[in-house]
Design a protein around this motif. Sequence first.
Motif, PDB file in Angstrom:
ATOM      1  N   PRO A 127      99.014  86.414 -32.800  1.00 34.49           N
ATOM      2  CA  PRO A 127      98.016  87.209 -32.070  1.00 34.49           C
ATOM      3  C   PRO A 127      96.606  86.865 -32.554  1.00 34.49           C
ATOM      4  CG  PRO A 127      99.805  88.587 -32.837  1.00 34.49           C
ATOM      5  CD  PRO A 127      99.985  87.252 -33.486  1.00 34.49           C
ATOM      6  N   ILE A 128      95.649  86.929 -31.622  1.00 35.33           N
ATOM      7  CA  ILE A 128      94.264  86.638 -31.978  1.00 35.33           C
ATOM      8  C   ILE A 128      93.388  87.848 -31.663  1.00 35.33           C
ATOM      9  CG2 ILE A 128      94.452  84.139 -31.706  1.00 35.33           C
ATOM     10  CD1 ILE A 128      93.109  84.450 -28.979  1.00 35.33           C
ATOM     11  N   THR A 129      92.305  87.996 -32.411  1.00 33.76           N
ATOM     12  CA  THR A 129      91.357  89.074 -32.184  1.00 33.76           C
ATOM     13  C   THR A 129      90.254  88.555 -31.266  1.00 33.76           C
ATOM     14  OG1 THR A 129      91.826  90.029 -34.341  1.00 33.76           O
ATOM     15  CG2 THR A 129      89.758  90.677 -33.294  1.00 33.76           C
ATOM     16  N   ILE A 130      89.977  89.332 -30.227  1.00 33.85           N
ATOM     17  CA  ILE A 130      88.958  88.935 -29.247  1.00 33.85           C
ATOM     18  C   ILE A 130      87.979  90.084 -29.026  1.00 33.85           C
ATOM     19  CG2 ILE A 130      90.366  87.240 -28.030  1.00 33.85           C
ATOM     20  CD1 ILE A 130      90.063  90.351 -26.213  1.00 33.85           C
ATOM     21  N   ASP A 131      86.785  89.753 -28.553  1.00 45.58           N
ATOM     22  CA  ASP A 131      85.827  90.742 -28.070  1.00 45.58           C
ATOM     23  C   ASP A 131      86.221  91.001 -26.615  1.00 45.58           C
ATOM     24  OD1 ASP A 131      83.219  91.210 -26.381  1.00 45.58           O
ATOM     25  OD2 ASP A 131      82.784  91.881 -28.431  1.00 45.58           O
ATOM     26  N   ILE A 132      86.515  92.237 -26.269  1.00 46.77           N
ATOM     27  CA  ILE A 132      87.035  92.565 -24.937  1.00 46.77           C
ATOM     28  C   ILE A 132      86.078  92.124 -23.833  1.00 46.77           C
ATOM     29  CG2 ILE A 132      87.689  94.458 -23.394  1.00 46.77           C
ATOM     30  CD1 ILE A 132      88.715  95.923 -25.950  1.00 46.77           C
ATOM     31  N   GLY A 133      84.801  92.468 -23.944  1.00 43.14           N
ATOM     32  CA  GLY A 133      83.826  92.111 -22.909  1.00 43.14           C
ATOM     33  C   GLY A 133      83.688  90.614 -22.731  1.00 43.14           C
ATOM     34  N   GLU A 134      83.617  89.885 -23.830  1.00 41.00           N
ATOM     35  CA  GLU A 134      83.510  88.427 -23.747  1.00 41.00           C
ATOM     36  C   GLU A 134      84.751  87.820 -23.115  1.00 41.00           C
ATOM     37  OE1 GLU A 134      82.526  86.555 -27.457  1.00 41.00           O
ATOM     38  OE2 GLU A 134      80.796  87.853 -27.766  1.00 41.00           O
ATOM     39  N   TRP A 135      85.926  88.316 -23.499  1.00 38.93           N
ATOM     40  CA  TRP A 135      87.163  87.768 -22.950  1.00 38.93           C
ATOM     41  C   TRP A 135      87.201  87.959 -21.436  1.00 38.93           C
ATOM     42  CZ3 TRP A 135      91.317  88.707 -19.955  1.00 38.93           C
ATOM     43  CH2 TRP A 135      92.355  87.785 -20.014  1.00 38.93           C
ATOM     44  N   ILE A 136      86.838  89.155 -20.977  1.00 39.30           N
ATOM     45  CA  ILE A 136      86.856  89.447 -19.541  1.00 39.30           C
ATOM     46  C   ILE A 136      85.900  88.516 -18.792  1.00 39.30           C
ATOM     47  CG2 ILE A 136      86.191  91.183 -17.830  1.00 39.30           C
ATOM     48  CD1 ILE A 136      87.360  93.285 -19.777  1.00 39.30           C
ATOM     49  N   MET A 137      84.727  88.283 -19.349  1.00 38.28           N
ATOM     50  CA  MET A 137      83.729  87.448 -18.678  1.00 38.28           C
ATOM     51  C   MET A 137      84.082  85.961 -18.718  1.00 38.28           C
ATOM     52  SD  MET A 137      81.607  89.629 -17.511  1.00 38.28           S
ATOM     53  CE  MET A 137      80.220  88.631 -17.031  1.00 38.28           C
ATOM     54  N   ASN A 138      84.782  85.519 -19.755  1.00 45.59           N
ATOM     55  CA  ASN A 138      85.044  84.092 -19.945  1.00 45.59           C
ATOM     56  C   ASN A 138      86.423  83.631 -19.505  1.00 45.59           C
ATOM     57  OD1 ASN A 138      82.490  83.596 -21.092  1.00 45.59           O
ATOM     58  ND2 ASN A 138      83.207  84.320 -23.066  1.00 45.59           N
ATOM     59  N   ASN A 139      87.238  84.511 -18.965  1.00 47.38           N
ATOM     60  CA  ASN A 139      88.603  84.146 -18.592  1.00 47.38           C
ATOM     61  C   ASN A 139      88.916  84.518 -17.153  1.00 47.38           C
ATOM     62  OD1 ASN A 139      90.068  83.059 -21.125  1.00 47.38           O
ATOM     63  ND2 ASN A 139      88.797  84.754 -21.833  1.00 47.38           N
ATOM     64  N   ILE A 140      88.163  83.918 -16.252  1.00 42.51           N
ATOM     65  CA  ILE A 140      88.342  84.156 -14.826  1.00 42.51           C
ATOM     66  C   ILE A 140      89.748  83.717 -14.420  1.00 42.51           C
ATOM     67  CG2 ILE A 140      87.562  83.447 -12.521  1.00 42.51           C
ATOM     68  CD1 ILE A 140      84.751  83.158 -13.773  1.00 42.51           C
ATOM     69  N   GLY A 141      90.426  84.581 -13.681  1.00 42.87           N
ATOM     70  CA  GLY A 141      91.756  84.257 -13.191  1.00 42.87           C
ATOM     71  C   GLY A 141      92.861  84.402 -14.228  1.00 42.87           C
ATOM     72  N   MET A 142      92.595  85.148 -15.296  1.00 39.86           N
ATOM     73  CA  MET A 142      93.595  85.365 -16.346  1.00 39.86           C
ATOM     74  C   MET A 142      93.802  86.863 -16.556  1.00 39.86           C
ATOM     75  SD  MET A 142      94.470  82.327 -17.486  1.00 39.86           S
ATOM     76  CE  MET A 142      95.211  82.589 -19.084  1.00 39.86           C
ATOM     77  N   VAL A 143      95.018  87.216 -16.944  1.00 38.59           N
ATOM     78  CA  VAL A 143      95.316  88.575 -17.388  1.00 38.59           C
ATOM     79  C   VAL A 143      95.953  88.463 -18.763  1.00 38.59           C
ATOM     80  CG1 VAL A 143      95.539  89.616 -15.105  1.00 38.59           C
ATOM     81  CG2 VAL A 143      97.527  88.598 -16.173  1.00 38.59           C
ATOM     82  N   ALA A 144      95.852  89.525 -19.552  1.00 40.04           N
ATOM     83  CA  ALA A 144      96.379  89.474 -20.910  1.00 40.04           C
ATOM     84  C   ALA A 144      96.911  90.836 -21.329  1.00 40.04           C
ATOM     85  CB  ALA A 144      95.286  89.042 -21.883  1.00 40.04           C
ATOM     86  N   VAL A 145      97.812  90.794 -22.301  1.00 38.20           N
ATOM     87  CA  VAL A 145      98.300  92.008 -22.959  1.00 38.20           C
ATOM     88  C   VAL A 145      97.604  92.067 -24.312  1.00 38.20           C
ATOM     89  CG1 VAL A 145     100.304  93.187 -23.930  1.00 38.20           C
ATOM     90  CG2 VAL A 145     100.534  91.886 -21.795  1.00 38.20           C
ATOM     91  N   ALA A 146      96.971  93.194 -24.604  1.00 38.40           N
ATOM     92  CA  ALA A 146      96.225  93.330 -25.852  1.00 38.40           C
ATOM     93  C   ALA A 146      96.279  94.770 -26.347  1.00 38.40           C
ATOM     94  CB  ALA A 146      94.769  92.926 -25.633  1.00 38.40           C
TER      95      ALA A 146
END
Length: 87
Positions: free
Chosen positions: A20-39
């Motif tokens: 598992p990796i730690t991400i910034d939620i806002g950055e992940w949403i903005m930088n991962n167009i067309g992706m969904v994730a479980v976190a």
Amino acid sequence: MFVETRKMSRNSTLTLLPSPITIDIGEWIMNNIGMVAVAKRLPDGKKATLYAVKKADSAPPQMVKYARDNDAMILVGISEGEVNAID
């Protein structure tokens, strides 16, 4: 890097991250167009631990079940012309 992929339906797979990796939620949403994730959200509320990803515009029922079973949430990357969302 080993990545486990689980078949979810005929044409759909869920990629479980080996670590598992730690991400910034806002950055992940903005930088991962067309992706969904479980976190799982971390106590600060701005970061989360990412466990699985899938290329899709929305989370399929199987992914929602995986998140629910693991006390996690679904993150949805923004799509062009749509509002970003945290499910």
